[in-house]
Design an enzyme around this catalytic site. Structure first.
Site, PDB file in Angstrom:
ATOM      1  N   GLY A 354       0.821  -1.214   0.000  1.00  0.00           N
ATOM      2  CA  GLY A 354       0.000   0.000   0.000  1.00  0.00           C
ATOM      3  C   GLY A 354       0.841   1.244   0.000  1.00  0.00           C
ATOM      4  N   TRP A 356       1.165   5.551   0.613  1.00  0.00           N
ATOM      5  CA  TRP A 356       0.393   6.703   0.117  1.00  0.00           C
ATOM      6  C   TRP A 356      -0.076   6.514  -1.322  1.00  0.00           C
ATOM      7  CZ3 TRP A 356      -1.831  10.912   2.146  1.00  0.00           C
ATOM      8  CH2 TRP A 356      -2.152  11.965   1.293  1.00  0.00           C
ATOM      9  N   GLU A 397      -3.806   4.055   3.754  1.00  0.00           N
ATOM     10  CA  GLU A 397      -3.926   5.475   4.066  1.00  0.00           C
ATOM     11  C   GLU A 397      -5.103   6.086   3.269  1.00  0.00           C
ATOM     12  OE1 GLU A 397      -0.147   7.536   3.917  1.00  0.00           O
ATOM     13  OE2 GLU A 397       0.941   5.693   4.307  1.00  0.00           O
ATOM     14  N   TYR A 398      -6.362   6.019   3.807  1.00  0.00           N
ATOM     15  CA  TYR A 398      -6.757   5.594   5.136  1.00  0.00           C
ATOM     16  C   TYR A 398      -8.107   4.906   5.057  1.00  0.00           C
ATOM     17  CZ  TYR A 398      -3.070   8.759   6.414  1.00  0.00           C
ATOM     18  OH  TYR A 398      -1.855   9.376   6.512  1.00  0.00           O
ATOM     19  N   ASP A 466       4.723  13.950  10.101  1.00  0.00           N
ATOM     20  CA  ASP A 466       3.963  14.648   9.053  1.00  0.00           C
ATOM     21  C   ASP A 466       2.697  15.311   9.591  1.00  0.00           C
ATOM     22  OD1 ASP A 466       5.891  13.763   7.367  1.00  0.00           O
ATOM     23  OD2 ASP A 466       4.652  12.362   6.251  1.00  0.00           O
TER      24      ASP A 466
END
Length: 623
Positions: A354, A356, A397-398, A466
C-alpha cells in the site's frame, strides 16, 4: 487539495512514481504495435528441423512461471527463432527474460535475444516468463510452422499438497509429513523446500531433514511434480523451531526496532540493502518493512519487479560479496535481503503493501477480504522468496477516510481485512499495519475500528510524523513530529502523545503500539521568525521533494538551534526546518519505555547518515 489531505503523507512515497514509470515502460515493450509484431514474426527458417516445448514451472495461484524450450533436431544450425502462441483472454505475460515478448490482443510472440538466437544441431535454448491468469498456450508456431514438440499445455499442473506437519523435532533435525497432491496424469514426486529453497525430491509423503542448527527457525513447504515434470502450487507452510541453542527470535521482552527499506531507493537515491550492513544498522534493528507492494484489482501485487528480484548486483555491491548471475531466479532487493538475514539470523523482514500511492487499491480489497488475503499469502509465500519474508504489513492510508484518494468502505472494513490476513497467514507469521496518528476529535483514528482489529495484528506502526509541513504553504511553522502538545500548536490532537493516549482509550494495549520517527525534516521558506509559529511563503527547497530533506543533509546544512515538544528545529537564512536528532530520539525512546509501548519504527533508512547515527539512537534508547 486541502491542507488536511496530505498531512499523513510519508516522505518519499511520491518517489514511487519512479517505480511506476519503469513498470509502464516494461508494459509498453510488451504492447508493440501490430505492424512491429508482424515484422518480428517473420519465419527465419522452416521449423521442420526444430521443435518448441512449453512447460509451466511454477503456479502461485494468481500467476505462474512459464518456460519455452527450442530444440534443434536438424543437421544445420538455427540462426534465429520466433515462437508464436495464443493465450485465452485473462491470461498474459507480465515479464520475460532471454527473449523479446510482444503481443497483439491474445496472440503472443517471442523472438530470441541477441545472444541466444543461434542454436547448434542437437542443442536447445530456453526462455522464461512470469504470467498472470490460469490459461494455457495454444496454436504454437516456431518460425512460422508447427512447433510439433510434444508440448504439454493441455496437461494440468498438479494441485498443492496438504499443509505439512512437523514431528521428531531435535536440535539438528525434523520429520516433515504431508498429504498427497492430485493430478490428471499422475504424481511423479515431491520437492521439499526449506525456507523457500529445495532441499530434497522424494517419492513418498515424508522427509526427514538433518544437519540443522539448534535453536533456529525454519519454514517448510512441499510442491508436487507430475509425470510431465510440471510443478504445481506450493503448499502452505509449517514453521519449525529446533531445540537447544540461543534461538533465532528476539526475546519477547525486546523492544521492536523497525525500519522501512524502500524498493525504489535503488534508483535516484542509490541506496541498497548492502548499505544496511556497511552502516552497521542491520545489527541494531529487529525488523525491516520492505516497501511497497502494490494493491491492485483487489489483490496484492509486485510493486517493481526489476528492483524487487530482477536487478543483478556485482560482487562489490552485494551483501555477501558474491556477484549475481544473469540467470538466477531471484536477484534484486529480495535476494540481497536473503543474504542480509544469513548474516543476522534474528532479523525479520515483513513485506509492506500500500503506502500513500497505492492505498487506493484497499477499497476493492475490502469488498472481498478473503480473496485479498489469499492473493497476499500466495505472493509473500511464493517459493522463490518464502524464506525471506516473515509476514505481511498493510499501510492503508486511510480506511473509511481520505488520503491520496477517499475510502468509504465503513468503519469495520479495516478489521475485516486484517482478520482475513490473520486467518490466512496463521499464527506463525507476523501481521502488522501502519495506521494514522490523527487524534483530533472525529479524525482518522475515529473513522475506523482499530480497536476491534487489534486482536488480529502483532502491532500497529502509528505514523507519528507529518503532522505539520509546507503543504500549508504560508505556515505557521511547526515541528512535523511533535511528541507532545505545546502552546500555539496549530492543531490539537496532532502529536504523538495524543495519538497514543487516544488509541489506548479505545482499548488498544500499549504493547501493540510502535511510535514513528521520521529520518527527514519538513521545512518552509520565506520565514523571518526563528521560533515556531512564524509565517512562510512556501516549501523550502528539497532534493527529492520541495519542503522535505533528509536528516543526513540537514544535520550539516541547517543544524538544530532549538527544540519544542521533543523535536528539533532550525532557521537557516529564510528557511525553517524541523526534524529529529539523536538527542530528541533519545527522549522519544524514553517515552516508549515509560508508556509500555511495543517499540519504535522509522521512515526510512536512506535518510540516515552513512554510519547510521539515528538508528543507533533508537537502538541505544530502547536497549
Amino acid at each position: 487539495m486541502t491542507t488536511e489531505t496530505p498531512r499523513r503523507r510519508r516522505f518519499g512515497l511520491g518517489l514511487a512514481t519512479t517505480t511506476r514509470t519503469r513498470a509502464i515502460a516494461g508494459l509498453t515493450a510488451l504492447l508493440l504495435p501490430l505492424a512491429a509484431m508482424v515484422g518480428l514474426a517473420t519465419p527465419a527458417q522452416a521449423a521442420t528441423s526444430a521443435t518448441a516445448t512449453y512447460l509451466k514451472k511454477t503456479d502461485w495461484g494468481t500467476g505462474f512461471e512459464g518456460q519455452w524450450t527450442v530444440q534443434n533436431t536438424g543437421t544445420t544450425a538455427l540462426s534465429s527463432w520466433t515462437i508464436e502462441w495464443d493465450f485465452p483472454s485473462g491470461t498474459s505475460v507480465t515479464s520475460a527474460w532471454d527473449a523479446t515478448v510482444t503481443s497483439s490482443g491474445t496472440h503472443w510472440t517471442a523472438k530470441n535475444a541477441g545472444y541466444n538466437g543461434t542454436v547448434a544441431p542437437g542443442a536447445s535454448v530456453s526462455f522464461g516468463f512470469n504470467g498472470a491468469g490460469a490459461g494455457a498456450p495454444t496454436g504454437c508456431k516456431l518460425n512460422g510452422a508447427s512447433c510439433d514438440g510434444g508440448s504439454v499445455p493441455g496437461d494440468n499442473a498438479p494441485s498443492a499438497p496438504g499443509t505439512p506437519t512437523a514431528s521428531n523435532i531435535t536440535d539438528t533435525g525434523v520429520k516433515i509429513s504431508w498429504t498427497a497432491a492430485t493430478d490428471d496424469k499422475g504424481i511423479k514426486n515431491y520437492d521439499v523446500l526449506r525456507n523457500g529453497n529445495k532441499v530434497a525430491t522424494v517419492t513418498g509423503l515424508t522427509y526427514t531433514d538433518s544437519a540443522l542448527t539448534a535453536g533456529t527457525d525454519y519454514s517448510y513447504t512441499v510442491q508436487a511434480r507430475d509425470t510431465a515434470d510440471q510443478t504445481g502450487p506450493v503448499s502452505a507452510s509449517v514453521s519449525v523451531h529446533t531445540t537447544g541453542g540461543g534461538g533465532g527470535n528476539p526475546d519477547p521482552g525486546t523492544k521492536v526496532k523497525l525500519g522501512y527499506f524502500t524498493e525504489w531507493g535503488v534508483y535516484d537515491r542509490n541506496y541498497h540493502v548492502k548499505n544496511l550492513e556497511t552502516s552497521g544498522s542491520a545489527a541494531k534493528i529487529t525488523h525491516i518493512n520492505y516497501s511497497f507492494g502494490n494493491v491492485a484489482g483487489g489483490q496484492c501485487a509486485i510493486g517493481d519487479a526489476y528492483a524487487a528480484y530482477q536487478k543483478t548486483y556485482d560482487a562489490a555491491s552485494s551483501v555477501d560479496g558474491t556477484a549475481d548471475t544473469w540467470d538466477q531466479p531471484v536477484a534484486g532487493n529480495i535476494n540481497q535481503l536473503r543474504e542480509l538475514k544469513k548474516k543476522h539470523p534474528g532479523l525479520k523482514v515483513i513485506w509492506s503493501f500500500g503506502g500513500w500511492t497505492w492505498s487506493g487499491g484497499f477499497t476493492q480489497a475490502a469488498q472481498n477480504p478473503t480473496a485479498f488475503a489469499n492473493s497476499c499469502y500466495n505472493l509473500v509465500e511464493d517459493p522463490r522468496w518464502a524464506d525471506v519474508f516473515d509476514g505481511i504489513d498493510i499501510d492503508w492510508e486511510y480506511p473509511n477516510a481520505c488520503g491520496l484518494s477517499c475510502d468509504s468502505s465503513g468503519a469495520s472494513a479495516f478489521k475485516n481485512v486484517v482478520s482475513a490476513l490473520r486467518t490466512r497467514f496463521g499464527s506463525s507469521n507476523l501481521v502488522t499495519a501502519a495506521i494514522t496518528a490523527d487524534a483530533s476529535s472525529g479524525g482518522k483514528i475515529d473513522a475506523a475500528d482499530y480497536a476491534s482489529a487489534a486482536q488480529y495484528v502483532d502491532w500497529y506502526n502509528v505514523m507519528t510524523y507529518d503532522f505539520f509541513g509546507a503543504f500549508d504553504a504560508d505556515g505557521p511553522t511547526a515541528p512535523h513530529s511533535p511528541l507532545t502538545s505545546y502552546s500555539g500548536i496549530p492543531q490539537e490532537g496532532f502529536n504523538t502523545d495524543a495519538a497514543i493516549t487516544k488509541l489506548k482509550s479505545k482499548g488498544i494495549a500499549g504493547s501493540k503500539l510502535n511510535i514513528g520517527i521520521g529520518f527527514y525534516g519538513r521545512g518552509w521558506t520565506g520565514v523571518t521568525q526563528a521560533t515556531p509559529g512564524g509565517t512562510a511563503t512556501g516549501p523550502a527547497p528539497g532534493k527529492y521533494e520541495q519542503g522535505i530533506e533528509d536528516y543526513k543533509v540537514l544535520k550539516t546544512s541547517c543544524p538544530a538551534t532549538g527544540t519544542i515538544a521533543g523535536t528539533a528545529y532550525a532557521k537557516c537564512g529564510s528557511n525553517w526546518w524541523s526534524y529529529d536528532t539523536p538527542a530528541t530520539i533519545a527522549g522519544k525512546m524514553t517515552y516508549v519505555k515509560n508508556q509500555g509501548l511495543k517499540g519504535a519504527f522509522f521512515w526510512e533508512f536512506s535518510g540516515d547518515t552513512s554510519n547510521g547515527e539515528l538508528v543507533s539512537a533508537i537502538a541505544s534508547g530502547l536497549s
